[in-house]
Design a protein around this motif. Sequence first.
Motif, PDB file in Angstrom:
ATOM      1  N   ASP A 132     -17.370  32.251  27.068  1.00 14.50           N
ATOM      2  CA  ASP A 132     -18.064  32.758  28.407  1.00 14.50           C
ATOM      3  C   ASP A 132     -19.449  31.677  28.752  1.00 14.50           C
ATOM      4  OD1 ASP A 132     -17.229  35.266  29.278  1.00 14.50           O
ATOM      5  OD2 ASP A 132     -17.812  36.213  27.454  1.00 14.50           O
ATOM      6  N   THR A 133     -19.357  30.601  27.890  1.00 15.73           N
ATOM      7  CA  THR A 133     -20.532  29.821  28.365  1.00 15.73           C
ATOM      8  C   THR A 133     -19.892  28.364  27.973  1.00 15.73           C
ATOM      9  OG1 THR A 133     -21.513  29.693  25.911  1.00 15.73           O
ATOM     10  CG2 THR A 133     -22.268  31.302  27.670  1.00 15.73           C
ATOM     11  N   ALA A 134     -19.530  27.856  26.915  1.00 15.37           N
ATOM     12  CA  ALA A 134     -18.919  26.614  26.712  1.00 15.37           C
ATOM     13  C   ALA A 134     -17.600  26.215  27.193  1.00 15.37           C
ATOM     14  CB  ALA A 134     -19.463  26.107  25.220  1.00 15.37           C
ATOM     15  N   GLY A 135     -16.796  27.464  26.994  1.00 17.31           N
ATOM     16  CA  GLY A 135     -15.603  27.142  27.526  1.00 17.31           C
ATOM     17  C   GLY A 135     -14.457  27.581  26.456  1.00 17.31           C
ATOM     18  N   ASP A 136     -13.036  27.817  26.641  1.00 15.75           N
ATOM     19  CA  ASP A 136     -12.189  28.203  25.890  1.00 15.75           C
ATOM     20  C   ASP A 136     -12.153  27.039  24.470  1.00 15.75           C
ATOM     21  OD1 ASP A 136     -11.437  30.648  26.947  1.00 15.75           O
ATOM     22  OD2 ASP A 136     -10.310  29.717  28.313  1.00 15.75           O
ATOM     23  N   SER A 189      -5.017  30.879  25.371  1.00 10.02           N
ATOM     24  CA  SER A 189      -4.575  31.251  26.670  1.00 10.02           C
ATOM     25  C   SER A 189      -5.017  30.679  27.812  1.00 10.02           C
ATOM     26  CB  SER A 189      -4.563  32.810  26.865  1.00 10.02           C
ATOM     27  OG  SER A 189      -5.854  32.943  27.222  1.00 10.02           O
ATOM     28  N   GLY A 190      -6.391  30.144  27.788  1.00  8.03           N
ATOM     29  CA  GLY A 190      -7.177  29.168  28.733  1.00  8.03           C
ATOM     30  C   GLY A 190      -6.739  27.825  28.879  1.00  8.03           C
ATOM     31  N   LEU A 191      -5.964  27.439  27.723  1.00 11.86           N
ATOM     32  CA  LEU A 191      -5.652  26.045  27.598  1.00 11.86           C
ATOM     33  C   LEU A 191      -4.292  25.729  27.714  1.00 11.86           C
ATOM     34  CD1 LEU A 191      -8.230  25.731  24.614  1.00 11.86           C
ATOM     35  CD2 LEU A 191      -8.545  24.832  27.029  1.00 11.86           C
ATOM     36  N   ASP A 192      -3.383  26.536  26.970  1.00 13.72           N
ATOM     37  CA  ASP A 192      -2.059  26.068  26.453  1.00 13.72           C
ATOM     38  C   ASP A 192      -1.390  27.044  26.083  1.00 13.72           C
ATOM     39  OD1 ASP A 192       0.399  25.172  25.581  1.00 13.72           O
ATOM     40  OD2 ASP A 192      -0.398  23.437  24.200  1.00 13.72           O
ATOM     41  N   PRO A 193      -0.429  28.012  26.969  1.00 13.04           N
ATOM     42  CA  PRO A 193       0.259  28.986  26.682  1.00 13.04           C
ATOM     43  C   PRO A 193       1.150  28.811  25.404  1.00 13.04           C
ATOM     44  CG  PRO A 193       1.071  27.866  28.553  1.00 13.04           C
ATOM     45  CD  PRO A 193       0.093  27.338  28.366  1.00 13.04           C
ATOM     46  N   ILE A 231      -3.093  35.464  33.380  1.00  9.99           N
ATOM     47  CA  ILE A 231      -2.650  35.489  32.103  1.00  9.99           C
ATOM     48  C   ILE A 231      -3.051  34.315  30.999  1.00  9.99           C
ATOM     49  CG2 ILE A 231      -0.606  36.055  30.511  1.00  9.99           C
ATOM     50  CD1 ILE A 231       0.511  37.579  32.826  1.00  9.99           C
ATOM     51  N   GLY A 232      -2.870  33.319  31.817  1.00  6.85           N
ATOM     52  CA  GLY A 232      -3.034  31.807  30.923  1.00  6.85           C
ATOM     53  C   GLY A 232      -3.339  30.664  31.827  1.00  6.85           C
ATOM     54  N   ALA A 233      -3.747  29.509  31.372  1.00  7.92           N
ATOM     55  CA  ALA A 233      -4.098  28.302  32.109  1.00  7.92           C
ATOM     56  C   ALA A 233      -3.054  27.925  33.032  1.00  7.92           C
ATOM     57  CB  ALA A 233      -4.352  27.389  31.255  1.00  7.92           C
ATOM     58  N   ALA A 234      -1.763  27.985  32.492  1.00  7.10           N
ATOM     59  CA  ALA A 234      -0.405  27.427  33.211  1.00  7.10           C
ATOM     60  C   ALA A 234       0.280  28.358  33.906  1.00  7.10           C
ATOM     61  CB  ALA A 234       0.318  26.702  32.244  1.00  7.10           C
ATOM     62  N   PHE A 235      -0.388  29.617  34.019  1.00  2.23           N
ATOM     63  CA  PHE A 235       0.213  30.778  34.643  1.00  2.23           C
ATOM     64  C   PHE A 235      -0.409  31.081  35.857  1.00  2.23           C
ATOM     65  CE2 PHE A 235       1.284  34.982  35.554  1.00  2.23           C
ATOM     66  CZ  PHE A 235       2.817  35.398  35.232  1.00  2.23           C
ATOM     67  N   ALA A 236       0.477  30.966  36.890  1.00  2.44           N
ATOM     68  CA  ALA A 236      -0.332  31.389  38.199  1.00  2.44           C
ATOM     69  C   ALA A 236       0.746  31.897  39.088  1.00  2.44           C
ATOM     70  CB  ALA A 236      -0.917  29.899  38.897  1.00  2.44           C
ATOM     71  N   LEU A 237       0.313  33.034  39.436  1.00  3.42           N
ATOM     72  CA  LEU A 237       1.248  33.831  40.616  1.00  3.42           C
ATOM     73  C   LEU A 237       0.564  33.901  41.965  1.00  3.42           C
ATOM     74  CD1 LEU A 237       2.993  36.737  38.746  1.00  3.42           C
ATOM     75  CD2 LEU A 237       4.143  34.629  39.310  1.00  3.42           C
ATOM     76  N   PRO A 238       1.170  33.812  43.151  1.00  2.00           N
ATOM     77  CA  PRO A 238       0.254  33.889  44.266  1.00  2.00           C
ATOM     78  C   PRO A 238      -0.202  35.385  44.566  1.00  2.00           C
ATOM     79  CG  PRO A 238       2.711  33.426  44.572  1.00  2.00           C
ATOM     80  CD  PRO A 238       2.158  33.354  43.246  1.00  2.00           C
ATOM     81  N   ALA A 239      -1.187  35.625  45.287  1.00  2.00           N
ATOM     82  CA  ALA A 239      -1.488  36.879  45.618  1.00  2.00           C
ATOM     83  C   ALA A 239      -0.536  37.567  46.681  1.00  2.00           C
ATOM     84  CB  ALA A 239      -2.939  37.118  46.330  1.00  2.00           C
ATOM     85  N   GLN A 240      -0.296  38.792  46.635  1.00  2.00           N
ATOM     86  CA  GLN A 240       0.548  39.505  47.157  1.00  2.00           C
ATOM     87  C   GLN A 240       0.068  40.466  48.479  1.00  2.00           C
ATOM     88  OE1 GLN A 240       2.274  41.325  43.583  1.00  2.00           O
ATOM     89  NE2 GLN A 240       4.273  40.723  44.493  1.00  2.00           N
ATOM     90  N   HIS A 241      -1.396  40.776  48.352  1.00  2.00           N
ATOM     91  CA  HIS A 241      -1.893  41.638  49.363  1.00  2.00           C
ATOM     92  C   HIS A 241      -3.391  41.207  49.254  1.00  2.00           C
ATOM     93  CE1 HIS A 241      -2.221  45.393  51.561  1.00  2.00           C
ATOM     94  NE2 HIS A 241      -3.364  45.567  50.867  1.00  2.00           N
ATOM     95  N   TRP A 242      -4.198  41.335  50.338  1.00  2.00           N
ATOM     96  CA  TRP A 242      -5.460  40.939  50.576  1.00  2.00           C
ATOM     97  C   TRP A 242      -6.152  42.172  51.317  1.00  2.00           C
ATOM     98  CZ3 TRP A 242      -1.768  37.370  50.835  1.00  2.00           C
ATOM     99  CH2 TRP A 242      -2.078  36.112  50.059  1.00  2.00           C
ATOM    100  N   VAL A 243      -7.517  42.254  51.258  1.00  2.00           N
ATOM    101  CA  VAL A 243      -8.452  43.355  51.941  1.00  2.00           C
ATOM    102  C   VAL A 243      -9.402  42.595  52.407  1.00  2.00           C
ATOM    103  CG1 VAL A 243      -9.519  45.472  51.993  1.00  2.00           C
ATOM    104  CG2 VAL A 243      -7.374  45.089  50.804  1.00  2.00           C
ATOM    105  N   ARG A 244      -9.740  42.304  53.664  1.00  2.00           N
ATOM    106  CA  ARG A 244     -10.965  41.919  54.146  1.00  2.00           C
ATOM    107  C   ARG A 244     -12.045  42.658  54.207  1.00  2.00           C
ATOM    108  NH1 ARG A 244     -13.542  42.141  59.037  1.00  2.00           N
ATOM    109  NH2 ARG A 244     -11.843  43.579  60.008  1.00  2.00           N
ATOM    110  N   PRO A 245     -12.938  42.230  53.281  1.00  2.00           N
ATOM    111  CA  PRO A 245     -14.343  43.074  53.088  1.00  2.00           C
ATOM    112  C   PRO A 245     -15.264  43.255  54.339  1.00  2.00           C
ATOM    113  CG  PRO A 245     -14.627  40.965  52.046  1.00  2.00           C
ATOM    114  CD  PRO A 245     -13.198  41.080  52.613  1.00  2.00           C
TER     115      PRO A 245
END
Length: 493
Positions: free
Chosen positions: A188-192, A219-223, A444-458
């Motif tokens: 939480d401070t210096a990193g994975d 998981s934050g570096l290499d799956p 889920i991991g550093a190399a894993f990215a799915l686009p958002a599917q739904h948004w709500v304007r606050p």
Amino acid sequence: MSRDWTSTLVRARSAQDGGDLALAARLLADAGGDPTAPDDALRLLSGVLRAQGRHAEALPLLETLTRRRPTSAVAEHNLAAALGDCGRAGDSEQAAERALTKGGAAPETWLVLGRARTSQGKLAQAEDAFRQALAQRPDFLPAYRDLAQLLWMQDGDLTRMTQAVAPLAALAGVREDAALLYATILRDTAGDGAALQSLAAWVERGSVEAALAAAAAASGLDPRLALQHAQRAQAQAPHDQRARLAVLTALIAAGRAELATAGLEDHLRRDPGDQHARALLLTAWRLVDDPRALTTEDYARLVRTYRLAEDDAADRGAWLARTAAALRRLHPFRSHPFQQSIQHGAQSMIDPRAAGDPDIDRLFEALRAPIDAYIADVRPGGLAPTAGGWSMSGAWSVKLKAGGLHTDHVHPRAWVSSAAYIETPPTVEAGGHEGWLRFGAARIGAAFALPAQHWVRPEPGTLVLFPSYLWHGTEPFSGSGERLTVAFDLQPA
């Protein structure tokens, strides 16, 4: 005729030892109203209630024990701890100080005192209490954790924080539990990377716990590395459900979701309340184009927005402004707490419900009707509203400035989660998604990215409710202003 408390205590302790806290509580339910009930009955019942999260119900029992034992530092300590768990930080501080005055010098009491002072924004005094706890017991790990978090949240100064917990780093070389705590702090401070490096020796020694922690950090570096550590943990502990879930998570992050679906479905049959596993399964279904994956229509049905306090506009605006000012008083910190989704922002250390402010109280009262409506209409998890209602299991406030955000996450053991908007920055109206609440961008991991599917304007004065298994986070925003929210989790009562 007085009750046979001796045999009742035997049965209650047996139930407690067997993990049946509900039975133990039922057996002892009359203890609080029976003046002949022995201290052991009150102590056991209060402990069972607190283990069930029923801290407020335990308070009268603990208060009775302090009256019966006016010189007991232990009784005052137990009362102080329960008061703190109820969010009554000022009363907790006073009880802890009484315990110390009565001769109590346990590091646990100093810890309770430090937490009570932290919740009240008495940061220098809180730091002193945590250091006193460590002076009493130099290997007292909870005090290291709280001291590190306190220092980090004040200014995000990594050097100052690591210097303060240097003895913990030394302990990490000889004690596994210390190594696991130190790695958590580093993540939480210096990193994975720093966390993973700190665990290397324990992983090589064959520690299952270290392998699981290493999988999380990796998981934050290499799956692929995360999968290796998770598989190591599973090989060492083949029946450990945490290791199994870590492997399934790493498989998804490594692009092998088809190998994870059956395992996740089996896991949820065993543990249907695991919302993190449910989120992973929905992600896996999405990746393999399973028809059970969430659709646009699903998000529209599951995520609902409600307008709070339908009063006249002038009164509503003034109320929101007063509420914002009251919430800011709960935010003495500049950096994020440990093991939370917030990044580059601040989270309150006191439950807003315990703030004692009339405008915050009005906010929580205004939440009741939309919560009832949501549960009745959406029936999250298939639970009917007549099944016992709901309870609020926790609440907090978050303050974000430009660059601040919530990383995408779920709430593993909640039922319904939320965001109540009190103040928003100008950029949320700029036509993009800056500062918006987003859903579906699985983390889920550093190399894993799915686009958002739904948004709500606050929008200030609105409440968003959604099932706790939905991946949710915030889009970062730029420019001026703050994003000030109150959030909470619900459980079926």
